[in-house]
Design an enzyme around this catalytic site. Structure first.
Site, PDB file in Angstrom:
ATOM      1  N   THR A   1     -36.154  41.662 -78.627  1.00 21.34           N
ATOM      2  CA  THR A   1     -37.395  40.812 -78.306  1.00 21.34           C
ATOM      3  C   THR A   1     -38.449  41.734 -78.032  1.00 21.34           C
ATOM      4  OG1 THR A   1     -35.771  39.222 -77.186  1.00 21.34           O
ATOM      5  CG2 THR A   1     -38.123  38.961 -76.573  1.00 21.34           C
TER       6      THR A   1
ATOM      7  N   LEU B   1     -28.061  43.643 -77.543  1.00 23.49           N
ATOM      8  CA  LEU B   1     -29.395  43.967 -77.980  1.00 23.49           C
ATOM      9  C   LEU B   1     -30.536  43.203 -78.178  1.00 23.49           C
ATOM     10  CD1 LEU B   1     -27.604  45.908 -81.081  1.00 23.49           C
ATOM     11  CD2 LEU B   1     -28.436  46.800 -78.856  1.00 23.49           C
ATOM     12  N   ARG B   2     -30.354  41.792 -77.520  1.00 28.15           N
ATOM     13  CA  ARG B   2     -31.379  40.959 -77.417  1.00 28.15           C
ATOM     14  C   ARG B   2     -32.637  41.328 -76.708  1.00 28.15           C
ATOM     15  NH1 ARG B   2     -29.430  35.787 -78.399  1.00 28.15           N
ATOM     16  NH2 ARG B   2     -27.410  35.805 -77.734  1.00 28.15           N
ATOM     17  N   GLY B   3     -32.568  42.237 -75.939  1.00 31.49           N
ATOM     18  CA  GLY B   3     -33.817  42.881 -75.179  1.00 31.49           C
ATOM     19  C   GLY B   3     -34.661  43.726 -76.168  1.00 31.49           C
TER      20      GLY B   3
ATOM     21  N   ASP C   1     -30.726  34.575 -70.963  1.00 30.47           N
ATOM     22  CA  ASP C   1     -30.855  35.509 -71.757  1.00 30.47           C
ATOM     23  C   ASP C   1     -31.195  35.095 -73.207  1.00 30.47           C
ATOM     24  OD1 ASP C   1     -30.045  38.274 -72.730  1.00 30.47           O
ATOM     25  OD2 ASP C   1     -28.441  37.271 -73.753  1.00 30.47           O
TER      26      ASP C   1
END
Ligand SMILES: [Zn+2]
Length: 342
Positions: free
Chosen positions: A284, A279-281, A198
């Protein structure tokens, strides 16, 4: 000097090429995880890209290759020189691609503090490691899934912070280490823990081309390259230069590219429908779409960019579903179609 297979001569592999171009435009997107079989040219693309990037100006004598224009990001040694107002010579260096071999010790990776010299001679004796050599370039880890988890964690931490800190017995050395981490892995040989996966910005899949025409092109170009490298590279240099200009223009444009609210909403809806954690998705998706728009010479992020980058930005963030055994790339593509239409 090593002669690398030109980036522009790589047949197909659009997803991997776009992911690498994105990191060249905006390194903050994070590292790239490359899944694929052996012999699919995973490291070739990284080396090809680094070779076409403009050479970097560096301070002569600096062990970290500091950028003379970036005083805030300079190493301790350069800072001391700056404080004394000493004139500094600079030179041009190629963008580094450093290989991290399996089985490398932690000292070799982060650098070694020679405690004995510190104690007997009172000097801070630090032997920079691979992270120092990768500064301002790429760190390539083949078979990252076979590396110990704590080492992978460390690499990702340093890549994210841009600084390597080595601490031994109350002594510490720190130096800049900003690089793009490229990990390659063969899914059949051990898995990377989801928490580590991730933390990569993008993930791409590469495979041997399935259609006859591409396969023939791959073989032909490889053969021509092996037979006469200089000639082959000269032949492709115009195409490589085009990509070089495209990257330079995109870097300039990047800060001005607009991301409309509607796009952020769609990115969030997509992540919600796929059930990605954190919230990394979304972040990105936004950064990668912005870099993609910049590469295309556009000033505004659109759904077309979302379609291009959704799979590489999200496929490694999905949890396994007991009810759905299709590949994660397929699941992302399906959710995308539900959201935007075919
Ligand atoms: Zn320096």
């Amino acid at each position: 000097m090593a002669q690398h297979f030109p980036f522009s001569a790589i047949v197909g592999q659009q997803e991997m090429k776009l992911a690498l171009l994105i990191t060249a435009v905006d390194a903050s997107v994070g590292g790239v995880m490359v899944f694929g079989d052996r012999g699919t040219g995973k490291s070739t693309a990284v080396r090809g890209l680094a070779a076409l990037l403009p050479k970097m100006r560096a301070v002569v004598g600096c062990r970290y290759g500091c950028d003379p224009a970036d005083e805030a990001g300079a190493c301790e040694e350069c800072r001391a020189q700056l404080a004394q107002d000493k004139p500094r010579k600079t030179h041009l260096l190629p963008v580094p691609v450093v290989d991290l071999p399996l089985g490398a010790t932690e000292d070799r990776v982060v650098g070694a503090l020679d405690l004995e010299r510190v104690l007997t001679q009172g000097v801070k004796a630090f032997e920079p490691g691979l992270l120092a050599r990768a500064h301002r370039g790429f760190l390539y880890v083949d078979e990252v899934n076979l590396l110990e988890d704590h080492l992978v964690d460390l690499l990702i931490d340093v890549a994210a912070s841009g600084e390597n800190v080595v601490e031994r017995e109350g002594l510490s050395v720190r130096h800049p280490a900003r690089f793009v981490l490229i990990g390659s892995g063969n899914p059949e040989e051990g898995e990377l823990r989801p928490q580590l996966l991730d933390r990569f910005g993008l993930s791409v899949e590469v495979s041997t081309p399935k259609d006859l025409e591409s396969r023939v092109s791959v073989i032909r170009r490889r053969d021509e390259f092996e037979r006469d490298r200089a000639n082959f590279i000269a032949h492709w240099s115009k195409e490589d230069q085009k990509i070089q200009r495209q990257i330079a223009a995109a870097r300039k444009r990047l800060a001005a590219v607009e991301v409309p609210d509607a796009f952020v909403e769609r990115a969030a809806s997509l992540c919600m429908s796929l059930g990605t954690d954190g919230l990394r998705g979304e972040l990105t998706l936004i950064r990668a779409a912005r870099a993609t728009a910049a590469l295309h010479g556009q000033m505004r992020v659109t759904d077309a960019h979302l379609r291009q980058i959704a799979v590489p930005a999200l496929r490694h963030r999905l949890r396994r579903s007991p009810l759905d055994d299709s590949g994660s790339g397929v699941r992302v593509a399906r959710a995308l179609t539900e959201l935007l239409g075919a």
